[in-house]
Design a protein around this motif. Structure first.
Motif, PDB file in Angstrom:
ATOM      1  N   THR A 188       0.830  -1.209   0.000  1.00 23.79           N
ATOM      2  CA  THR A 188       0.000   0.000   0.000  1.00 23.79           C
ATOM      3  C   THR A 188       0.864   1.258   0.000  1.00 23.79           C
ATOM      4  O   THR A 188       0.364   2.351  -0.280  1.00 23.79           O
ATOM      5  CB  THR A 188      -0.918   0.022   1.229  1.00 23.79           C
ATOM      6  OG1 THR A 188      -0.125  -0.134   2.414  1.00 23.79           O
ATOM      7  CG2 THR A 188      -1.935  -1.101   1.170  1.00 23.79           C
ATOM      8  N   LEU A 189       2.169   1.104   0.318  1.00 24.93           N
ATOM      9  CA  LEU A 189       3.096   2.229   0.337  1.00 24.93           C
ATOM     10  C   LEU A 189       3.980   2.263  -0.895  1.00 24.93           C
ATOM     11  O   LEU A 189       4.282   3.334  -1.432  1.00 24.93           O
ATOM     12  CB  LEU A 189       3.986   2.171   1.582  1.00 24.93           C
ATOM     13  CG  LEU A 189       3.275   2.128   2.935  1.00 24.93           C
ATOM     14  CD1 LEU A 189       4.298   1.958   4.044  1.00 24.93           C
ATOM     15  CD2 LEU A 189       2.452   3.394   3.141  1.00 24.93           C
ATOM     16  N   ALA A 222       7.917   1.825   5.914  1.00 24.05           N
ATOM     17  CA  ALA A 222       7.093   3.027   6.015  1.00 24.05           C
ATOM     18  C   ALA A 222       7.959   4.267   6.232  1.00 24.05           C
ATOM     19  O   ALA A 222       7.795   5.291   5.549  1.00 24.05           O
ATOM     20  CB  ALA A 222       6.084   2.876   7.144  1.00 24.05           C
ATOM     21  N   HIS A 259       6.872   7.727   4.685  1.00 22.71           N
ATOM     22  CA  HIS A 259       5.509   7.584   5.213  1.00 22.71           C
ATOM     23  C   HIS A 259       5.528   7.460   6.740  1.00 22.71           C
ATOM     24  O   HIS A 259       4.836   6.615   7.311  1.00 22.71           O
ATOM     25  CB  HIS A 259       4.828   6.364   4.589  1.00 22.71           C
ATOM     26  CG  HIS A 259       4.583   6.488   3.126  1.00 22.71           C
ATOM     27  ND1 HIS A 259       5.494   6.061   2.181  1.00 22.71           N
ATOM     28  CD2 HIS A 259       3.536   7.007   2.428  1.00 22.71           C
ATOM     29  CE1 HIS A 259       5.007   6.294   0.973  1.00 22.71           C
ATOM     30  NE2 HIS A 259       3.834   6.867   1.089  1.00 22.71           N
ATOM     31  N   GLU A 300       4.221   9.341   8.918  1.00 29.25           N
ATOM     32  CA  GLU A 300       2.897   9.593   9.506  1.00 29.25           C
ATOM     33  C   GLU A 300       2.051   8.325   9.490  1.00 29.25           C
ATOM     34  O   GLU A 300       1.309   8.055  10.439  1.00 29.25           O
ATOM     35  CB  GLU A 300       2.188  10.719   8.755  1.00 29.25           C
ATOM     36  CG  GLU A 300       2.812  12.082   8.985  1.00 29.25           C
ATOM     37  CD  GLU A 300       2.005  13.196   8.340  1.00 29.25           C
ATOM     38  OE1 GLU A 300       0.946  12.884   7.718  1.00 29.25           O
ATOM     39  OE2 GLU A 300       2.405  14.364   8.442  1.00 29.25           O
ATOM     40  N   ASP A 301       2.160   7.539   8.423  1.00 27.59           N
ATOM     41  CA  ASP A 301       1.439   6.267   8.369  1.00 27.59           C
ATOM     42  C   ASP A 301       1.977   5.299   9.422  1.00 27.59           C
ATOM     43  O   ASP A 301       1.206   4.559  10.038  1.00 27.59           O
ATOM     44  CB  ASP A 301       1.570   5.646   6.979  1.00 27.59           C
ATOM     45  CG  ASP A 301       0.730   6.351   5.942  1.00 27.59           C
ATOM     46  OD1 ASP A 301      -0.485   6.497   6.150  1.00 27.59           O
ATOM     47  OD2 ASP A 301       1.289   6.767   4.916  1.00 27.59           O
ATOM     48  N   ALA A 344       0.564   6.396  12.686  1.00 25.25           N
ATOM     49  CA  ALA A 344      -0.865   6.059  12.753  1.00 25.25           C
ATOM     50  C   ALA A 344      -1.056   4.575  13.028  1.00 25.25           C
ATOM     51  O   ALA A 344      -1.941   4.177  13.798  1.00 25.25           O
ATOM     52  CB  ALA A 344      -1.556   6.455  11.451  1.00 25.25           C
ATOM     53  N   ALA A 345      -0.213   3.742  12.408  1.00 19.72           N
ATOM     54  CA  ALA A 345      -0.290   2.300  12.663  1.00 19.72           C
ATOM     55  C   ALA A 345       0.030   1.993  14.117  1.00 19.72           C
ATOM     56  O   ALA A 345      -0.642   1.171  14.753  1.00 19.72           O
ATOM     57  CB  ALA A 345       0.667   1.568  11.733  1.00 19.72           C
ATOM     58  N   ALA A 390      -9.882   3.016   9.819  1.00 18.17           N
ATOM     59  CA  ALA A 390      -8.581   3.267   9.193  1.00 18.17           C
ATOM     60  C   ALA A 390      -8.533   2.662   7.797  1.00 18.17           C
ATOM     61  O   ALA A 390      -9.263   1.723   7.481  1.00 18.17           O
ATOM     62  CB  ALA A 390      -7.467   2.691  10.056  1.00 18.17           C
ATOM     63  N   GLY A 419      -5.680   1.888   4.228  1.00 18.27           N
ATOM     64  CA  GLY A 419      -4.307   1.811   3.764  1.00 18.27           C
ATOM     65  C   GLY A 419      -3.387   1.045   4.690  1.00 18.27           C
ATOM     66  O   GLY A 419      -3.796   0.106   5.393  1.00 18.27           O
ATOM     67  N   TYR A 420      -2.132   1.477   4.715  1.00 20.08           N
ATOM     68  CA  TYR A 420      -1.106   0.769   5.481  1.00 20.08           C
ATOM     69  C   TYR A 420      -1.425   0.670   6.980  1.00 20.08           C
ATOM     70  O   TYR A 420      -1.305  -0.421   7.553  1.00 20.08           O
ATOM     71  CB  TYR A 420       0.243   1.457   5.264  1.00 20.08           C
ATOM     72  CG  TYR A 420       1.326   0.942   6.177  1.00 20.08           C
ATOM     73  CD1 TYR A 420       1.962  -0.274   5.918  1.00 20.08           C
ATOM     74  CD2 TYR A 420       1.723   1.667   7.297  1.00 20.08           C
ATOM     75  CE1 TYR A 420       2.958  -0.755   6.768  1.00 20.08           C
ATOM     76  CE2 TYR A 420       2.718   1.193   8.140  1.00 20.08           C
ATOM     77  CZ  TYR A 420       3.329  -0.015   7.877  1.00 20.08           C
ATOM     78  OH  TYR A 420       4.307  -0.494   8.712  1.00 20.08           O
ATOM     79  N   PRO A 421      -1.841   1.756   7.656  1.00 23.91           N
ATOM     80  CA  PRO A 421      -2.142   1.613   9.087  1.00 23.91           C
ATOM     81  C   PRO A 421      -3.201   0.557   9.360  1.00 23.91           C
ATOM     82  O   PRO A 421      -3.083  -0.215  10.319  1.00 23.91           O
ATOM     83  CB  PRO A 421      -2.625   3.019   9.490  1.00 23.91           C
ATOM     84  CG  PRO A 421      -1.976   3.934   8.503  1.00 23.91           C
ATOM     85  CD  PRO A 421      -1.968   3.170   7.204  1.00 23.91           C
TER      86      PRO A 421
END
Length: 331
Positions: free
Chosen positions: A44-45, A113, A118, A120-121, A124-125, A245, A247-249
């Motif tokens: 996803t990233l 990430a 990424h 921030e992702d 968030a995860a 949520a 995406g990646y998170p």
């Protein structure tokens, strides 16, 4: 039950301690061995590919070092700078070392990430899995979602489904349920409609003791597949992305939740959630150790069938169930 694994799970959020500086774009990502699942989740990233410029990430472990070296050499010859991330190996083959074991996926994925810009992702995860840790920890004895789901899966064969943009999740849960939960599950990959409409028609009893687990957000196809399955298997359970949520998170959080479910499923079966010793020996063979010394064959005592009625009797009053000498319930 492995209390060590439960402790690692509870303390996993925020435990990534690797590099956080972004590398030069564009990015390529491949995984082998212990890094395969993380590379799948991180798609996803960054797309899984070999790049001719920028930075090539190669995630691996000693049992797949030869393949990782081939990937790294190909990317280097093409003109990319290579970053090898591994759970072990020789110093000249590793740029970043991450902890090995069933939770290595977290450290691999968080590295990717941060290294792809990424952060921030990644944060968030971590926030999502910290919330899950608080709700799934062993001291939470009521309304523990991971323990409750493990109970629903106990004694059944899980069928794992997800939308096409989350196809890493069936891969992740199959690995977790097998490695940690000591349970065989079946990921339904690709278009689910031909599978669910045909898989149980020749032998209707094959739908018994099956539970479908829909992971992440359900698209229109999955909703239709659910409607079909409702009359063909025991139960359907939807495990949505936490807190809406995406995406990646969301994918890393659902991987983490699956790790808790697998640990509690092992507990339900009275099995250890730790890796089987034979796994380490098999990985050793792939790392170049003597195959004849590995002792990969199971002892005869392990070649047994689980007495399902006895297992249920541990939790239910089955005084009215009579067992024959072989442990089977009499008709």
């Amino acid at each position: 039950m492995s209390t060590h694994l439960l402790t690692l799970l509870e303390t996993l959020p925020g435990s990534y301690s690797g590099p956080t500086r972004p590398e030069d774009a564009p990015y390529g990502l491949v995984g082998s061995g212990e890094g395969t699942l993380a590379a799948h989740l991180a798609q996803t990233l960054v797309a899984s590919s070999l790049t001719r410029s920028g930075t090539q990430f190669v995630l691996s472990s000693p049992d797949a070092a030869a393949l990782a070296t081939d990937y790294a050499d190909l990317a280097s010859v093409a003109g990319a700078q290579v970053r090898r991330v591994a759970t072990g190996g020789t110093p000249e083959e590793i740029d970043t070392l991450v902890p090995g074991g069933p939770l290595a996926t977290y450290h691999f994925a968080q590295f990717v990430a941060h290294a792809t810009g990424h952060s921030e992702d990644a944060q968030a995860a971590d926030a999502l899995i910290a919330d899950l840790a608080a709700r799934c920890a062993p001291h939470v004895t009521e309304n523990n979602p991971a323990r409750d789901l493990a109970w629903s899966l106990w004694g059944r064969t899980p069928l794992l489904l997800a939308a096409p943009d989350a196809d890493a999740l069936p891969h992740a849960w199959q690995q977790l349920l097998a490695r940690t939960g000591k349970t065989l599950s079946v990921p339904l990959i690709g278009d689910p409609l031909p599978l669910v409409t045909g898989a149980f028609e020749a032998q209707h009893e094959k739908g018994d003791a099956k539970v479908a687990v829909i992971l992440g957000d359900a698209d229109d196809t999955l909703l239709l597949a659910r409607e079909v399955l409702e009359s063909r298997i025991d139960e359907i359970i939807h495990v949505p992305s936490p807190d809406g949520a995406v995406g990646y998170p969301a994918q890393l959080a659902l991987w983490y939740f699956g790790a808790w479910v697998a640990a509690y499923l092992a507990e339900r079966y009275g099995a250890s959630a730790a890796d089987q010793p034979v796994l380490g020996r098999a990985q050793g063979v792939m790392s170049g150790e003597d195959r004849e010394q590995a002792r990969l064959a199971a002892p005869r005592d392990d070649l047994r069938r689980t007495n399902v009625v006895k297992d249920w009797a541990d939790d239910q009053d089955l005084d009215d169930v009579e067992l024959d000498e072989d442990g089977d319930d009499e008709e």
